[in-house]
Scaffold this motif. Structure first.
Motif, PDB file in Angstrom:
ATOM      1  N   ALA A 148     -66.751  -2.264 -17.166  1.00 32.53           N
ATOM      2  CA  ALA A 148     -67.547  -3.266 -17.880  1.00 32.53           C
ATOM      3  C   ALA A 148     -67.683  -4.540 -17.054  1.00 32.53           C
ATOM      4  O   ALA A 148     -68.785  -5.089 -16.923  1.00 32.53           O
ATOM      5  N   LYS A 149     -66.570  -5.002 -16.482  1.00 30.80           N
ATOM      6  CA  LYS A 149     -66.615  -6.233 -15.669  1.00 30.80           C
ATOM      7  C   LYS A 149     -67.506  -6.048 -14.449  1.00 30.80           C
ATOM      8  O   LYS A 149     -68.254  -6.965 -14.059  1.00 30.80           O
ATOM      9  N   GLU A 198     -71.043  -6.231 -15.677  1.00 25.61           N
ATOM     10  CA  GLU A 198     -71.332  -7.593 -16.137  1.00 25.61           C
ATOM     11  C   GLU A 198     -71.595  -8.503 -14.939  1.00 25.61           C
ATOM     12  O   GLU A 198     -72.519  -9.319 -14.960  1.00 25.61           O
ATOM     13  N   ASP A 199     -70.765  -8.382 -13.893  1.00 28.62           N
ATOM     14  CA  ASP A 199     -70.986  -9.168 -12.671  1.00 28.62           C
ATOM     15  C   ASP A 199     -72.338  -8.842 -12.050  1.00 28.62           C
ATOM     16  O   ASP A 199     -73.061  -9.736 -11.598  1.00 28.62           O
ATOM     17  N   PHE A 248     -74.982  -7.704 -13.615  1.00 24.39           N
ATOM     18  CA  PHE A 248     -76.035  -8.228 -14.495  1.00 24.39           C
ATOM     19  C   PHE A 248     -76.206  -9.735 -14.274  1.00 24.39           C
ATOM     20  O   PHE A 248     -77.342 -10.238 -14.186  1.00 24.39           O
ATOM     21  N   ARG A 249     -75.092 -10.474 -14.155  1.00 22.56           N
ATOM     22  CA  ARG A 249     -75.170 -11.919 -13.908  1.00 22.56           C
ATOM     23  C   ARG A 249     -75.822 -12.202 -12.556  1.00 22.56           C
ATOM     24  O   ARG A 249     -76.614 -13.139 -12.409  1.00 22.56           O
ATOM     25  N   LYS A 252     -83.297  -5.397 -14.965  1.00 28.38           N
ATOM     26  CA  LYS A 252     -82.513  -6.078 -15.998  1.00 28.38           C
ATOM     27  C   LYS A 252     -82.379  -5.193 -17.233  1.00 28.38           C
ATOM     28  O   LYS A 252     -81.313  -5.137 -17.859  1.00 28.38           O
ATOM     29  N   ALA A 272     -78.944  -3.843 -18.927  1.00 25.71           N
ATOM     30  CA  ALA A 272     -78.643  -4.148 -20.333  1.00 25.71           C
ATOM     31  C   ALA A 272     -78.320  -2.864 -21.096  1.00 25.71           C
ATOM     32  O   ALA A 272     -77.395  -2.829 -21.922  1.00 25.71           O
ATOM     33  N   LEU A 276     -74.800  -1.679 -20.159  1.00 26.67           N
ATOM     34  CA  LEU A 276     -73.773  -2.469 -20.833  1.00 26.67           C
ATOM     35  C   LEU A 276     -73.613  -2.051 -22.290  1.00 26.67           C
ATOM     36  O   LEU A 276     -72.489  -2.051 -22.825  1.00 26.67           O
ATOM     37  N   LYS A 277     -74.713  -1.672 -22.930  1.00 26.56           N
ATOM     38  CA  LYS A 277     -74.611  -1.161 -24.309  1.00 26.56           C
ATOM     39  C   LYS A 277     -73.835   0.152 -24.331  1.00 26.56           C
ATOM     40  O   LYS A 277     -73.007   0.387 -25.214  1.00 26.56           O
ATOM     41  N   TYR A 318     -70.202  -0.534 -24.026  1.00 27.35           N
ATOM     42  CA  TYR A 318     -69.639  -1.019 -25.296  1.00 27.35           C
ATOM     43  C   TYR A 318     -69.277   0.158 -26.196  1.00 27.35           C
ATOM     44  O   TYR A 318     -68.188   0.199 -26.787  1.00 27.35           O
TER      45      TYR A 318
END
Length: 328
Positions: free
Chosen positions: A217-218, A221-222, A224-225, A279, A283, A286-287, A290
């Motif tokens: 996940a991290k 997330e990195d 995506f940022r 993007k 996204a 990431l879903k 989760y």
């Protein structure tokens, strides 16, 4: 009584100098910390009693600058009455008037050229050669913490026989603090799905599944940022890597690899993640992560859930690739 002020910002150099004094002067060695409530009483007891027994002691006063003004004055007044068997070291940022001082300065954090010179000199003193490019990479990775610089060079000296490469620095300095889960995360994001399945089996033999999912996940997330901040390019330069790493607080090796930047000696093939992911796709991933996290924490076989997650990413990519071919 011998008194010496060790001035400047380099605590590492002061440690080495204090060690030399301890060896040369002999006797007991005692460090006096600023937070010690009885520090003045302890020093006073040596002033009054030590000479009677002809013993020696080195008193190392740490961070004298943080002492209260009253305490500083009291210590200075003691100096005149201490016996010759006591060697008093006072560590301070600046020299003190009327007391012998030795200075151990450090460059300011922004004085990069001076830090690079220190890095090169330390490598040379350890019997190692290092190129300018590798020195730049090492400094960016380790930072201006002199203790860490020393520690990492010591580790590299055990691993490298002569010249240190960027690959050596990446392998020893970076990977020494990152588990094989790094390989798993990149094998997934670089779409090497068969390898990801294999690495996952190895990782789960020693790592908790919940921790592994948190790392995945991290990782995304990195990414995506980074995707949100960075302008998409065919190739990214080292200043790009350094900037995004600093702005987003992403480790340099990770930022470099996400951007497809490749150093000489790196074994991995460059993969520009920003060019290969939209993007919307990130996204969606990431879903999925989760949902994966909830499943691993509450249902059935965690290993099977993570393998299924990897397969789902493969299927999504195969569908998109096929659609692009049809449109072409």
């Amino acid at each position: 009584m011998p008194v010496l002020v060790l001035a400047g910002e380099s605590e590492l150099s002061k440690d080495k100098r204090a060690s030399e004094i301890k060896s040369e002067f002999g006797g007991e060695y005692i460090r006096i910390h600023p937070e010690d409530s009885d520090k003045l009483s302890l020093i006073s007891s040596y002033t009054r009693n030590l000479g009677m027994f002809s013993k020696r002691v080195v008193l190392d006063i740490l961070d004298f600058d943080s002492w209260k003004s009253k305490e500083k004055k009291e210590l200075i007044s003691m100096v005149k009455s201490m016996p010759n068997e006591v060697f008093l070291i006072i560590r301070s940022k600046k020299p003190m008037k009327g007391i012998e001082s030795e200075e151990f300065p450090l460059p300011k954090p922004w004085e990069r050229d001076k830090w690079l010179k220190i890095v090169r000199e330390k490598f040379v003193s350890s019997g190692l050669k290092i190129s300018d490019e590798t020195a730049e990479y090492f400094l960016d990775l380790v930072g201006t913490d002199e203790y860490r610089i020393e520690s990492e060079i010591e580790k590299l000296s055990l691993y490298c026989s002569e010249e240190v490469s960027i690959d050596d620095v990446n392998e020893i300095t970076y990977r020494s603090t990152h588990a094989a889960v790094d390989d798993l995360c990149f094998s997934i994001s670089e779409r090497r799905y068969d390898e990801a399945h294999k690495v996952l089996s190895d990782v789960l033999m020693v790592s908790d599944p919940v921790m592994v999912v948190a790392s995945i996940a991290k990782h995304f997330e990195d990414l995506f940022r980074l995707k949100l901040m960075a302008k998409e390019k065919e190739k990214y330069s080292w200043p790009d890597v350094s900037k995004y790493s600093k702005d987003l607080k992403i480790p340099l090796p990770k930022a470099a690899r996400l951007l497809g930047f490749k150093f000489k000696g790196w074994k991995n093939a460059p993969f520009n993640h920003l060019k290969n992911y939209s993007k919307e796709e990130l996204a969606d991933i990431l879903k999925k992560i989760y949902v994966l996290d909830r499943s691993v924490k509450s249902e059935g076989n965690p290993k099977a859930h993570i393998h299924s997650f990897i397969d789902s990413l493969r299927r999504d990519f195969d569908v998109r690739y096929s659609e692009q071919d049809d449109q072409g």
